[in-house]
Design an enzyme around this catalytic site. Structure first.
Site, PDB file in Angstrom:
ATOM      1  N   LYS A   1     -14.740   5.989 -14.274  1.00 23.38           N
ATOM      2  CA  LYS A   1     -13.403   5.542 -14.723  1.00 23.38           C
ATOM      3  C   LYS A   1     -13.383   4.025 -14.883  1.00 23.38           C
ATOM      4  O   LYS A   1     -13.048   3.501 -15.947  1.00 23.38           O
ATOM      5  CB  LYS A   1     -12.336   5.959 -13.705  1.00 23.38           C
ATOM      6  CG  LYS A   1     -10.990   5.273 -13.930  1.00 23.38           C
ATOM      7  CD  LYS A   1      -9.916   5.751 -12.973  1.00 23.38           C
ATOM      8  CE  LYS A   1      -9.830   4.997 -11.677  1.00 23.38           C
ATOM      9  NZ  LYS A   1      -9.187   3.660 -11.762  1.00 23.38           N
ATOM     10  N   ASN A   2     -13.751   3.324 -13.814  1.00 26.75           N
ATOM     11  CA  ASN A   2     -13.631   1.861 -13.853  1.00 26.75           C
ATOM     12  C   ASN A   2     -14.727   1.209 -14.688  1.00 26.75           C
ATOM     13  O   ASN A   2     -14.664   0.019 -14.972  1.00 26.75           O
ATOM     14  CB  ASN A   2     -13.613   1.298 -12.427  1.00 26.75           C
ATOM     15  CG  ASN A   2     -12.330   1.689 -11.709  1.00 26.75           C
ATOM     16  OD1 ASN A   2     -11.363   2.115 -12.342  1.00 26.75           O
ATOM     17  ND2 ASN A   2     -12.318   1.564 -10.394  1.00 26.75           N
TER      18      ASN A   2
ATOM     19  N   CYS B   1       2.298  -2.535  -7.196  1.00 23.60           N
ATOM     20  CA  CYS B   1       1.276  -1.491  -7.085  1.00 23.60           C
ATOM     21  C   CYS B   1       1.285  -0.964  -5.657  1.00 23.60           C
ATOM     22  O   CYS B   1       1.402  -1.758  -4.711  1.00 23.60           O
ATOM     23  CB  CYS B   1      -0.082  -2.085  -7.430  1.00 23.60           C
ATOM     24  SG  CYS B   1      -1.402  -0.878  -7.352  1.00 23.60           S
TER      25      CYS B   1
ATOM     26  N   ARG C   1      -1.186  -7.117  -6.493  1.00 26.03           N
ATOM     27  CA  ARG C   1      -2.271  -7.204  -7.491  1.00 26.03           C
ATOM     28  C   ARG C   1      -1.858  -8.134  -8.628  1.00 26.03           C
ATOM     29  O   ARG C   1      -1.585  -7.695  -9.750  1.00 26.03           O
ATOM     30  CB  ARG C   1      -2.613  -5.816  -8.031  1.00 26.03           C
ATOM     31  CG  ARG C   1      -3.213  -4.929  -6.972  1.00 26.03           C
ATOM     32  CD  ARG C   1      -3.515  -3.559  -7.502  1.00 26.03           C
ATOM     33  NE  ARG C   1      -4.713  -3.520  -8.315  1.00 26.03           N
ATOM     34  CZ  ARG C   1      -5.160  -2.404  -8.889  1.00 26.03           C
ATOM     35  NH1 ARG C   1      -4.504  -1.267  -8.755  1.00 26.03           N
ATOM     36  NH2 ARG C   1      -6.275  -2.424  -9.600  1.00 26.03           N
TER      37      ARG C   1
ATOM     38  N   ASP D   1     -12.497   1.450  -2.901  1.00 23.62           N
ATOM     39  CA  ASP D   1     -12.049   2.726  -3.476  1.00 23.62           C
ATOM     40  C   ASP D   1     -12.525   3.927  -2.655  1.00 23.62           C
ATOM     41  O   ASP D   1     -12.004   5.033  -2.819  1.00 23.62           O
ATOM     42  CB  ASP D   1     -12.542   2.871  -4.928  1.00 23.62           C
ATOM     43  CG  ASP D   1     -11.841   1.888  -5.854  1.00 23.62           C
ATOM     44  OD1 ASP D   1     -10.813   1.318  -5.443  1.00 23.62           O
ATOM     45  OD2 ASP D   1     -12.320   1.687  -6.984  1.00 23.62           O
TER      46      ASP D   1
ATOM     47  N   ARG E   1      -5.612  11.041 -12.432  1.00 24.49           N
ATOM     48  CA  ARG E   1      -5.794   9.748 -13.107  1.00 24.49           C
ATOM     49  C   ARG E   1      -7.252   9.303 -13.047  1.00 24.49           C
ATOM     50  O   ARG E   1      -7.726   8.595 -13.930  1.00 24.49           O
ATOM     51  CB  ARG E   1      -4.919   8.674 -12.446  1.00 24.49           C
ATOM     52  CG  ARG E   1      -3.460   8.739 -12.814  1.00 24.49           C
ATOM     53  CD  ARG E   1      -2.723   7.539 -12.298  1.00 24.49           C
ATOM     54  NE  ARG E   1      -3.401   6.291 -12.658  1.00 24.49           N
ATOM     55  CZ  ARG E   1      -3.048   5.097 -12.222  1.00 24.49           C
ATOM     56  NH1 ARG E   1      -2.022   4.973 -11.408  1.00 24.49           N
ATOM     57  NH2 ARG E   1      -3.712   4.014 -12.577  1.00 24.49           N
TER      58      ARG E   1
HETATM   59  N1  EPU Z   1      -6.618 -10.794  -7.424  1.00 29.20           N
HETATM   60  C1  EPU Z   1      -5.771 -11.863  -7.504  1.00 29.20           C
HETATM   61  N2  EPU Z   1      -5.482 -12.363  -8.750  1.00 29.20           N
HETATM   62  C2  EPU Z   1      -6.010 -11.839  -9.886  1.00 29.20           C
HETATM   63  C3  EPU Z   1      -6.875 -10.739  -9.799  1.00 29.20           C
HETATM   64  C4  EPU Z   1      -7.177 -10.230  -8.545  1.00 29.20           C
HETATM   65  O1  EPU Z   1      -5.284 -12.365  -6.487  1.00 29.20           O
HETATM   66  O2  EPU Z   1      -5.705 -12.337 -10.980  1.00 29.20           O
HETATM   67  C5  EPU Z   1      -6.958 -10.231  -6.108  1.00 29.20           C
HETATM   68  C6  EPU Z   1      -6.427  -8.812  -5.933  1.00 29.20           C
HETATM   69  O3  EPU Z   1      -5.074  -8.815  -5.502  1.00 29.20           O
HETATM   70  C7  EPU Z   1      -7.382  -8.234  -4.916  1.00 29.20           C
HETATM   71  C8  EPU Z   1      -8.700  -8.914  -5.264  1.00 29.20           C
HETATM   72  O4  EPU Z   1      -8.353 -10.084  -6.026  1.00 29.20           O
HETATM   73  O5  EPU Z   1      -6.992  -8.619  -3.623  1.00 29.20           O
HETATM   74  C9  EPU Z   1      -9.654  -8.075  -6.062  1.00 29.20           C
HETATM   75  O6  EPU Z   1      -8.995  -7.488  -7.176  1.00 29.20           O
HETATM   76  P1  EPU Z   1      -9.776  -7.093  -8.511  1.00 29.20           P
HETATM   77  O7  EPU Z   1      -9.299  -7.970  -9.618  1.00 29.20           O
HETATM   78  O8  EPU Z   1     -11.219  -7.082  -8.224  1.00 29.20           O
HETATM   79  O9  EPU Z   1      -9.269  -5.624  -8.753  1.00 29.20           O
HETATM   80  P2  EPU Z   1      -8.890  -4.953 -10.137  1.00 29.20           P
HETATM   81  O10 EPU Z   1      -9.769  -5.452 -11.214  1.00 29.20           O
HETATM   82  O11 EPU Z   1      -7.434  -5.015 -10.330  1.00 29.20           O
HETATM   83  C10 EPU Z   1     -10.595  -2.984  -9.935  1.00 29.20           C
HETATM   84  C11 EPU Z   1     -10.531  -1.482  -9.961  1.00 29.20           C
HETATM   85  C12 EPU Z   1      -9.913  -0.980  -8.671  1.00 29.20           C
HETATM   86  C13 EPU Z   1     -10.789  -1.453  -7.515  1.00 29.20           C
HETATM   87  C14 EPU Z   1     -10.880  -2.988  -7.552  1.00 29.20           C
HETATM   88  C15 EPU Z   1     -11.797  -3.558  -6.484  1.00 29.20           C
HETATM   89  C16 EPU Z   1     -10.317  -0.962 -12.293  1.00 29.20           C
HETATM   90  C17 EPU Z   1      -9.479  -0.483 -13.410  1.00 29.20           C
HETATM   91  N3  EPU Z   1      -9.739  -1.061 -11.102  1.00 29.20           N
HETATM   92  O12 EPU Z   1      -9.257  -3.434  -9.822  1.00 29.20           O
HETATM   93  O13 EPU Z   1      -9.925   0.442  -8.737  1.00 29.20           O
HETATM   94  O14 EPU Z   1     -10.230  -1.037  -6.299  1.00 29.20           O
HETATM   95  O15 EPU Z   1     -11.386  -3.416  -8.831  1.00 29.20           O
HETATM   96  O16 EPU Z   1     -13.069  -3.060  -6.604  1.00 29.20           O
HETATM   97  O17 EPU Z   1     -11.500  -1.236 -12.469  1.00 29.20           O
HETATM   98  C18 EPU Z   1      -9.134   2.624  -8.303  1.00 29.20           C
HETATM   99  O18 EPU Z   1     -10.007   3.024  -9.079  1.00 29.20           O
HETATM  100  O19 EPU Z   1      -8.457   3.400  -7.590  1.00 29.20           O
HETATM  101  C19 EPU Z   1      -8.876   1.170  -8.225  1.00 29.20           C
HETATM  102  C20 EPU Z   1      -7.780   0.650  -7.678  1.00 29.20           C
END
Ligand code: EPU
Length: 432
Positions: A22-23, A117, A122, A307, A399
């Site tokens: 998915k991701n 969220c 996030r 995850d 999802r």
């Molecule tokens: N963060 C910030 N600011 C930003 C972006 C991130 O503060 O602009 C913080 C977040 O709040 C969090 C940390 O940085 O504390 C890491 O967040 P990240 O950006 O890595 O997460 P994401 O890209 O929003 C993806 C996956 C998530 C997975 C996380 C961590 C996708 C679509 N989603 O989220 O997957 O948990 O990386 O590995 O790729 C799931 O599949 O259930 C899921 C939530």
């Protein structure tokens, strides 16, 4: 599916085919918007988040449809809008991924801010800061980000090493691909899903040095060309089935997977007493006892994946002894614990950590899933529990997991779903 009923206590046995990630797939779909020509993606899972992203691409004017052989064809040559509909962004935060490609290719992106969220705060501030560093004018108003740039310029983007961001790494890499000059991204994420997107972009003609490392040097090119690509397997789905085998004292093989993507998970499961056998493209786990308690801390890759934290918590809830699980990525990711306690677990959450005092047995109960991974964890708890577990909110699991009930049934689980069409996202709407 909306309600899942499980009669627990059956050891799972057999081999299960792992779907595409998915991701890993979501960034590939978004990155296809950068390409001048047709992209064919293979191994894309049929799950609701992918269908939401397909709807997003279509809302922007792109053609996106599954062929009969399962390949997803995306053609961005008909894109006629740079405005992402709020209705799709609010369903799935991953839809913010369209911002980078739209900005890079069309010089403008209007994308609603994703908002709250259930798994914790996030924000998308790293993405926005990066777009600004690349020379975009960004306005955040009325709940949306509006960004414009004639052509972005290469720059140095230093990301906070304590909070590596998968999403910001992917979005800024896509944006930088067509910027003028060279962009250096420091402290980039290196999750396998991020790396696969970098490889996809490189195969499409992008110039990225440092693929798979924390320092990326991206030299902008004028155009990316069409290609065929196969998404990597879903390491979270694979981990879910392995933990299910451990919980039910069974023996399960997951394939195809890249065992290297799962090193940390395999290490923790071995510490818990599971017997694990690795082959080139598969992992087999067998277990014939209660697990031993293991302390776990989530961390960006190659650390323990957040995850899989809820599933791991379920495993520790029946361990011999007490374990501490620390969640360092999302502050509300223990939201499954209260439901698990209703099934007999002994857990206390405090300051970003949970202490699991293992109990010999969980007991079935009616419970509610609050997000994809919490839902999967409750399914696993139901498989291990004595008696019947009924999970409401099962649609959330759809999802992220392709046919999870069918796959578990094939391993012997007594699991059934009560179908209830979701009027907003019929399952087959993106099929041709
Ligand atoms: N963060 C910030 N600011 C930003 C972006 C991130 O503060 O602009 C913080 C977040 O709040 C969090 C940390 O940085 O504390 C890491 O967040 P990240 O950006 O890595 O997460 P994401 O890209 O929003 C993806 C996956 C998530 C997975 C996380 C961590 C996708 C679509 N989603 O989220 O997957 O948990 O990386 O590995 O790729 C799931 O599949 O259930 C899921 C939530």
């Amino acid at each position: 599916m909306s309600r899942i009923t499980i009669h627990g206590g059956v050891p799972l046995r057999g081999t299960v085919r792992v779907s595409g990630s998915k991701n890993g797939s979501l960034p590939l779909l978004a990155a296809s918007l950068l390409v001048d020509g047709e992209v064919v993606l293979h191994n894309i899972p049929h799950i609701r988040d992918i269908h939401t992203m397909i709807r997003m691409l279509r809302a922007l004017g792109a053609r996106a449809e599954f062929r009969e052989d399962g390949g997803l064809v995306i053609d961005g040559s008909s894109i006629n809008s740079v405005s992402a509909p709020y209705d799709l962004v609010r369903r799935m935060r991953g839809s913010f991924y369209v911002a980078g490609p739209l900005l890079a290719r069309f010089g403008e992106a209007h994308v609603p801010l994703p908002g709250g969220c259930v798994i914790g705060s996030r924000p998308v501030d790293f993405h926005i800061r990066g777009f600004k560093a690349l020379g975009a004018e960004v306005e955040e108003k009325h709940g949306a980000m509006h960004a414009t740039a004639q052509r972005m310029r290469g720059t140095r983007i230093y990301m906070d090493p304590r909070l590596r961001s998968v999403g910001a790494t992917v979005n800024l890499t896509m944006a930088a691909c067509m910027a003028e000059g060279t962009t250096v991204i420091e402290n980039a994420s290196r999750e396998p899903e991020v790396v696969d997107c970098q490889k996809f972009l490189t195969a499409a003609g992008a110039q990225i040095q440092g693929v798979g490392t924390t320092t990326l040097r991206i030299t902008g090119v004028e155009q990316l060309h069409g290609l065929e690509w196969t998404a990597i397997s879903d390491r979270m789905e694979a981990g879910t089935f392995l933990i299910a085998a451990a919980l039910t004292r069974g023996e399960v093989t997951v394939e195809p997977v890249d065992p290297e993507h799962m090193s940390m998970v395999i290490d923790v499961l071995e510490q818990a007493g599971c017997d694990i056998r690795l082959a080139e493209r598969s992992v087999t786990l067998s277990m014939d006892d209660r697990p031993d308690a293991v302390d776990v801390m989530t961390a960006p890759y190659p650390g323990y994946p957040t995850d899989l934290q809820p599933n791991t918590g379920v495993l520790m809830s029946i361990a011999r002894g007490a374990s501490v699980i620390e969640e360092t990525i999302f502050d509300a990711r223990f939201n499954y614990v209260d439901e698990l306690i209703r099934m007999g677990a002994d857990v206390r959450v405090m300051d970003g950590a949970a202490i699991f005092k293992g109990v010999p047995q969980l007991f079935g109960a009616p419970v509610v899933a609050t997000d994809i991974r919490a839902g999967a964890a409750l399914i696993l708890a139901g498989l291990a529990a004595e008696g019947e577990t009924e999970i409401s909110g099962g649609a959330l699991v759809d999802r992220g997991y392709e046919d999870i009930t069918g796959k578990l049934s094939s391993l012997g689980a007594r699991i059934a779903t009560a179908p209830e069409a979701d009027p907003e996202t019929p399952d087959d709407e993106c099929l041709v």
